[in-house]
Design a protein around this motif. Sequence first.
Motif, PDB file in Angstrom:
ATOM      1  N   VAL A  92       0.847  -1.195   0.000  1.00  0.00           N
ATOM      2  CA  VAL A  92       0.000   0.000   0.000  1.00  0.00           C
ATOM      3  C   VAL A  92       0.885   1.247   0.000  1.00  0.00           C
ATOM      4  CG1 VAL A  92      -1.646   1.347   1.369  1.00  0.00           C
ATOM      5  CG2 VAL A  92      -1.982  -1.126   1.059  1.00  0.00           C
ATOM      6  N   SER A 122      -3.230  -1.333   9.650  1.00  0.00           N
ATOM      7  CA  SER A 122      -2.609  -2.242  10.625  1.00  0.00           C
ATOM      8  C   SER A 122      -1.258  -2.697  10.089  1.00  0.00           C
ATOM      9  CB  SER A 122      -3.522  -3.449  10.887  1.00  0.00           C
ATOM     10  OG  SER A 122      -4.722  -3.040  11.490  1.00  0.00           O
ATOM     11  N   ASP A 145      -2.647  -1.085  15.646  1.00  0.00           N
ATOM     12  CA  ASP A 145      -1.489  -1.991  15.716  1.00  0.00           C
ATOM     13  C   ASP A 145      -0.537  -1.440  16.784  1.00  0.00           C
ATOM     14  OD1 ASP A 145      -0.098   0.145  14.511  1.00  0.00           O
ATOM     15  OD2 ASP A 145      -0.483  -0.631  12.516  1.00  0.00           O
ATOM     16  N   ASN A 152       6.600  -8.561  26.269  1.00  0.00           N
ATOM     17  CA  ASN A 152       6.681  -8.678  24.810  1.00  0.00           C
ATOM     18  C   ASN A 152       5.380  -8.166  24.179  1.00  0.00           C
ATOM     19  OD1 ASN A 152       8.070 -10.597  26.502  1.00  0.00           O
ATOM     20  ND2 ASN A 152       9.049 -11.295  24.650  1.00  0.00           N
TER      21      ASN A 152
END
Length: 508
Positions: A221, A254, A477, A488
């Motif tokens: 994209v 995302s 995201d 993590n």
Amino acid sequence: MSQPTRVEHDYLVVGAGSAGSVIARRLLDAGHSVHVVEAGSKDDDERVHSPQGWPLLLQSPLDWALMTVPQRHADNRSLYWPRGKVLGGSSSLNGMIYIRGHRSDYDAWAHTGCPGWDWDSVLPLFKRSEDHVDGESAWHGKGGPLPVGRITEPHPTAAAFVEAALALGHEHTEDFNGERMVGVGFNHATIRDGRRMSAWQSFVAPLLGNPALTVTTGAHVHRVLMEDGRAVGVEYAVGGALHRAYASAEVVLSGGVIGSAQTLLLSGIGPARHLREVGVEVTVDLPGVGENLHDHLLVSNVYEASRPLPPGKANLLESQLFASTDARRPGPDLQPLFLHLVYPAESYPVPEHGYTIAPGIVRPLSRGTLRLASADPEAAPLLDPNVLSERYDLEALVDAVELCREIGGQAAFDTWRKAEVAPGPEARTRDDLRAYVRRAVGTYHHQVGTCRMGQDSLSVVDPELRVYGVQGLRVADASVMPSVPSGNTNAPSIMIGEKASDLILAAS
Ligand SMILES: Cc1cc2nc3c(=O)[nH]c(=O)nc-3n(C[C@H](O)[C@H](O)[C@H](O)COP(=O)(O)OP(=O)(O)OC[C@H]3O[C@@H](n4cnc5c(N)ncnc54)[C@H](O)[C@@H]3O)c2cc1C
């Protein structure tokens, strides 16, 4: 000539990684049509699916293999940043450790302008994703798409790490996602029946026959298409050819901490001055895009082993310790991680047989930027995390190196240890260790923050993940995290996908 009919889905999701996979699944479950546009390839490389395959994927075509700009406080070295370029995104090449972080991480988000993101609000979302091997409990979910298992047959050296830390007085933690995060123990991991469970495999692969789902891979994209201040689609390249895809409801970025910020900037959404400098027309002057880039930092204390290590049965990252340099602070700030392989420290020798006790810090203060190198959408962006620019980060890493040395020197490792290779016996003083950290520091792979959520002038998205100044566009995201959680980041990114889908569906 008449215009070709424009094919629209209800939603476009850019990036099929940890968060994007969850969003696609939840929108499909709610009966919407979804087009997932992913730059990477299908996940048909067997090394993705083996829990031990991830080191072989680094620098492969499934890795964006980015480099930072030279880091001023780290001997002017450029740091290598792997990122997944494949269905599943980084969850297809990560270490599979399942950790959520500390409750105070999320309460801090809520406190700094993100209502609805406090721990009590997000815990049910973590649980909703989960199919935990232990079943339903106060801390875990059952029946969700994401399998989470335990390390049932630990490698003997991973067990030695736990024994060594216990001998030093650290407490045992049965579950880093349970009552008490601080302590030493074995990880839980996104593995089932000996297979990696990436976000794509867990959330979307079971629905691949659904006619409401379109997946386009190999599709990079370039920019968001806007009409009258509203995002209506995206332009993407496959090979050399440009294509367009449209959404009737919303466009969701995302693309991760690098891809999402880069796409916004290429769409003219970002700091006006920077956009003009690189020749991108300004659509919305949003100064925070690309700011606040930060990461957990890791060094590699490498040991030469006295004999070849037996192979492991899990993810090569079976045990770790969460510790704190300041007992008054809630939660940990150090995360020494054990690997029963040599994870080389840059410019240090690589023994044939060995293991690594990797000092990590999880509350870094240094912040940097992501900028465009040029208006060319195919050009890699300039990544400057500005590591070690804050004194605390350097000193905390030195503390972590010392702690790992203490662990490595314990009797539990006597039958395995031949020699410490990095930092090595010649590094004796704290100054020596500072030099070692600057020479060897690298990423813990937990970059976040370039599209920060909040309500101040440097926020990029609001607490409902809507991009300021644009209709119909959200980012969901790791890039929206205001600050990196102290564990993590895969599970937190998946949680963001869950929350985003709730917010999108509530607005539909
Ligand atoms: C080597 C490594 C090991 C790690 N180990 C662990 C671990 O053990 N445990 C843990 O919790 N976390 C780990 N992480 C971190 C964790 O995997 C990431 O934080 C998390 O996956 C980020 O999710 P995301 O959705 O933000 O982005 P990603 O999962 O990276 O997804 C972004 C997706 O968007 C695609 N994309 C980007 N730009 C574009 C574009 N312009 N057009 C189309 N598609 C685009 C990418 O190809 C990718 O598929 C590790 C990461 C790495 C790299």
